[in-house]
Design a protein around this motif. Structure first.
Motif, PDB file in Angstrom:
ATOM      1  N   UNK A 187       0.949  -1.400   0.671  1.00  0.00           N
ATOM      2  CA  UNK A 187      -0.107   0.205  -0.241  1.00  0.00           C
ATOM      3  C   UNK A 187       0.587   1.703  -0.112  1.00  0.00           C
ATOM      4  N   UNK A 188       2.405   1.517   0.168  1.00  0.00           N
ATOM      5  CA  UNK A 188       2.990   2.502   0.490  1.00  0.00           C
ATOM      6  C   UNK A 188       3.321   2.318  -0.432  1.00  0.00           C
ATOM      7  N   UNK A 189       3.451   1.520  -1.802  1.00  0.00           N
ATOM      8  CA  UNK A 189       3.675   1.940  -2.716  1.00  0.00           C
ATOM      9  C   UNK A 189       3.120   1.944  -3.930  1.00  0.00           C
ATOM     10  N   UNK A 190       2.848   3.334  -4.913  1.00  0.00           N
ATOM     11  CA  UNK A 190       2.149   3.768  -6.113  1.00  0.00           C
ATOM     12  C   UNK A 190       2.513   3.020  -7.548  1.00  0.00           C
ATOM     13  N   UNK A 191       3.830   1.750  -7.688  1.00  0.00           N
ATOM     14  CA  UNK A 191       4.348   1.672  -8.716  1.00  0.00           C
ATOM     15  C   UNK A 191       3.322   0.204  -8.633  1.00  0.00           C
ATOM     16  N   UNK A 192       2.418  -0.540  -7.326  1.00  0.00           N
ATOM     17  CA  UNK A 192       2.727  -1.853  -7.104  1.00  0.00           C
ATOM     18  C   UNK A 192       1.223  -2.071  -7.506  1.00  0.00           C
ATOM     19  N   UNK A 193       0.637  -3.434  -8.281  1.00  0.00           N
ATOM     20  CA  UNK A 193      -0.664  -3.146  -8.108  1.00  0.00           C
ATOM     21  C   UNK A 193      -1.012  -4.304  -7.369  1.00  0.00           C
ATOM     22  N   UNK A 194      -1.550  -4.608  -6.385  1.00  0.00           N
ATOM     23  CA  UNK A 194      -2.634  -5.602  -5.406  1.00  0.00           C
ATOM     24  C   UNK A 194      -3.704  -6.405  -6.465  1.00  0.00           C
ATOM     25  N   UNK A 195      -3.521  -7.093  -6.224  1.00  0.00           N
ATOM     26  CA  UNK A 195      -4.563  -7.555  -6.636  1.00  0.00           C
ATOM     27  C   UNK A 195      -5.639  -8.497  -5.532  1.00  0.00           C
ATOM     28  N   UNK A 196      -7.186  -8.198  -5.550  1.00  0.00           N
ATOM     29  CA  UNK A 196      -7.769  -8.747  -4.529  1.00  0.00           C
ATOM     30  C   UNK A 196      -7.278  -7.401  -3.083  1.00  0.00           C
ATOM     31  N   UNK A 197      -8.594  -7.694  -1.799  1.00  0.00           N
ATOM     32  CA  UNK A 197      -8.544  -6.496  -1.553  1.00  0.00           C
ATOM     33  C   UNK A 197      -7.195  -5.578  -0.241  1.00  0.00           C
ATOM     34  N   UNK A 198      -7.637  -4.517  -0.150  1.00  0.00           N
ATOM     35  CA  UNK A 198      -6.494  -4.906   0.783  1.00  0.00           C
ATOM     36  C   UNK A 198      -6.453  -4.862   2.206  1.00  0.00           C
ATOM     37  N   UNK A 199      -7.935  -5.078   2.562  1.00  0.00           N
ATOM     38  CA  UNK A 199      -7.847  -5.105   3.666  1.00  0.00           C
ATOM     39  C   UNK A 199      -7.617  -6.515   4.662  1.00  0.00           C
TER      40      UNK A 199
END
Ligand SMILES: Cc1ncc(COP(=O)(O)O)c(C=O)c1O
Length: 407
Positions: free
Chosen positions: A317-329
């Motif tokens: 979450x601290x990186x705006x160059x990484x796309x997480x797959x799935x929820x952040x919670x």
């Protein structure tokens, strides 16, 4: 909150004291976990002392059969189902292959199967291929932004021709724990059965299958610290819709009717070792009564994993160059976290992690259709970091340090 004795835990896994693996942090558990010592011990005993045809009158044969029967009973008790609802097959992919034939044998042209778009191919292709037999397949699409499944998009797919909904408890890429109980209620209201792929969920604690409401529940013990086997729980509710797939004289055998060939005897015997480990773990942490043992073990696992899930999600979450797959919670997730980075391929990241002593995956993990729905290239894949209760804080620190250097 009871916390896990990690020193004790890691002593139960020979991989942690094997010189060739020293200094390696293991983050590819979703592909297959390390094997615990009791499973290895059971294999050794089976191969040395009981490697004969089981269920005959001589002692070695009787002991082999008894150990196989015990695996049904002990796994069933951890899953809160009767032993005659548990069957073993070579893998979950082969089990769904057989189950698809079994459903096809009882379905009519125009009947409907709903398949979620989050599935590993094991719980997707076998159903889609039934279109050749006149079965209608409807896809419960994921949200293309984050790969999540929403119940609102399932509702319009259900109708009175629906016979089966096939869904994962937790995708091996998205990592979200899906609301199985809710889906079971909706599915049953529509008069259909629910089949759940629990392969990615079970390493984080065996579920109470009865409470979940699934009619069929599948998982693979090589991801739950055990031997390479697929486990099928087939509830009595599902029997009428399934044509037996065994030799004709085994159609009424509760342990064989969905198993076309004989099961792998040694693997079944060794599956007891997973329960030996869970029982010992619970006892080590002060557990006493049998009844709540599975939920205590699952709680130990969850308590150990949740802080690590949060650490990794916070970092991503601290990186705006990484796309997480799935929820952040973190509360919604199992410890399987995948991501893509636009400027760096998953393969390159996997290699650089390996160079730094981190074992991680890169690819589509057989969930290629999910990648396509999310607008991701399955060939390019994603990085997947999957961990379990035996993962240490030192492993996590090593991982985050490495990611910081690489990304
Ligand atoms: C979510 C999920 N389902 C099914 C499977 C297939 O299991 P098996 O390898 O036992 O066929 C896998 C294997 O990676 C998986 O991750």
């Amino acid at each position: 909150m009871l916390s896990l004795d990690l020193d004790y835990v890691r002593k139960q896994f020979p991989a942690f004291s094997t010189p060739s693996l020293e200094g390696q942090a293991f983050f590819e558990n979703a592909g297959g976990s390390y094997m615990c010592q009791p499973v290895i011990d059971r294999f050794a005993r089976y191969f040395e002392q009981r490697k004969v045809q089981p269920y005959y009158a001589f002692a070695a044969s009787k002991e082999a059969g008894m150990e196989m029967d015990l695996a049904h009973v002990r796994l069933a008790s951890y899953l809160n189902v009767p032993a005659d609802e548990v069957m073993f097959g070579p893998s979950t992919s082969q089990n769904t292959y057989v189950l698809a034939q079994a459903f096809a044998g009882r379905m009519s042209v125009g009947d409907v199967i709903i398949v979620s778009g989050q599935e590993h191919e094991a719980n997707s292709g076998v159903w889609r291929r039934l279109e050749d037999k006149g079965i209608t397949i409807r896809i419960w699409e994921v949200d293309p932004d984050d790969g999540r499944l929403h119940i609102e998009t399932l509702l319009p797919l259900l109708d009175d021709r629906t016979r089966l909904v096939a869904m994962t408890h937790c995708s091996n890429v998205v990592g979200e724990i899906n609301p199985v109980r809710k889906v079971a209620d909706i599915t049953h209201e529509a008069g259909a059965l629910l089949l759940i792929d629990g392969v990615s969920y079970c390493p984080h604690g065996f579920p109470d299958v009865d409470a979940l409401g699934a009619d069929i529940y599948l998982f693979s013990t090589y991801k739950t610290y055990g031997p390479h086997q697929g486990v099928m729980v087939i509830r009595h509710t599902a029997r009428a819709l399934l044509a037996p797939q065994a030799h004709f004289f085994n159609h009424d055998n509760p342990m064989k009717w969905m198993v076309p060939a004989g099961p792998d005897h040694a693997q079944m015997a060794a599956a007891n070792g997973v329960i030996d480990y869970f029982d010992a773990l619970d006892a080590h942490h002060g557990g006493q009564d049998d009844k709540n043992r599975p939920s205590r073990v699952a709680a130990l696992f969850k308590n150990a994993e949740t802080p690590h899930i949060k650490t990794l999600l916070d970092y991503i979450g601290s990186r705006n160059d990484v796309r997480l797959i799935g929820p952040a919670d973190p509360a919604r997730r199992a410890a399987t976290i995948s991501f893509v980075v636009p400027h760096l391929s998953a393969g390159a990241i996997g290699q650089r992690l390996a160079d730094r002593g981190i074992m991680a995956g890169a690819g589509h993990y057989y969930a290629a259709r999910l990648f396509s729905q999310m607008g991701l290239d399955p060939a390019a894949g994603a990085v997947r970091l999957s961990f379990v209760h035996y993962t240490s804080s030192a492993d996590m620190t090593k991982l985050i340090t490495a990611l910081d250097e690489i990304l």
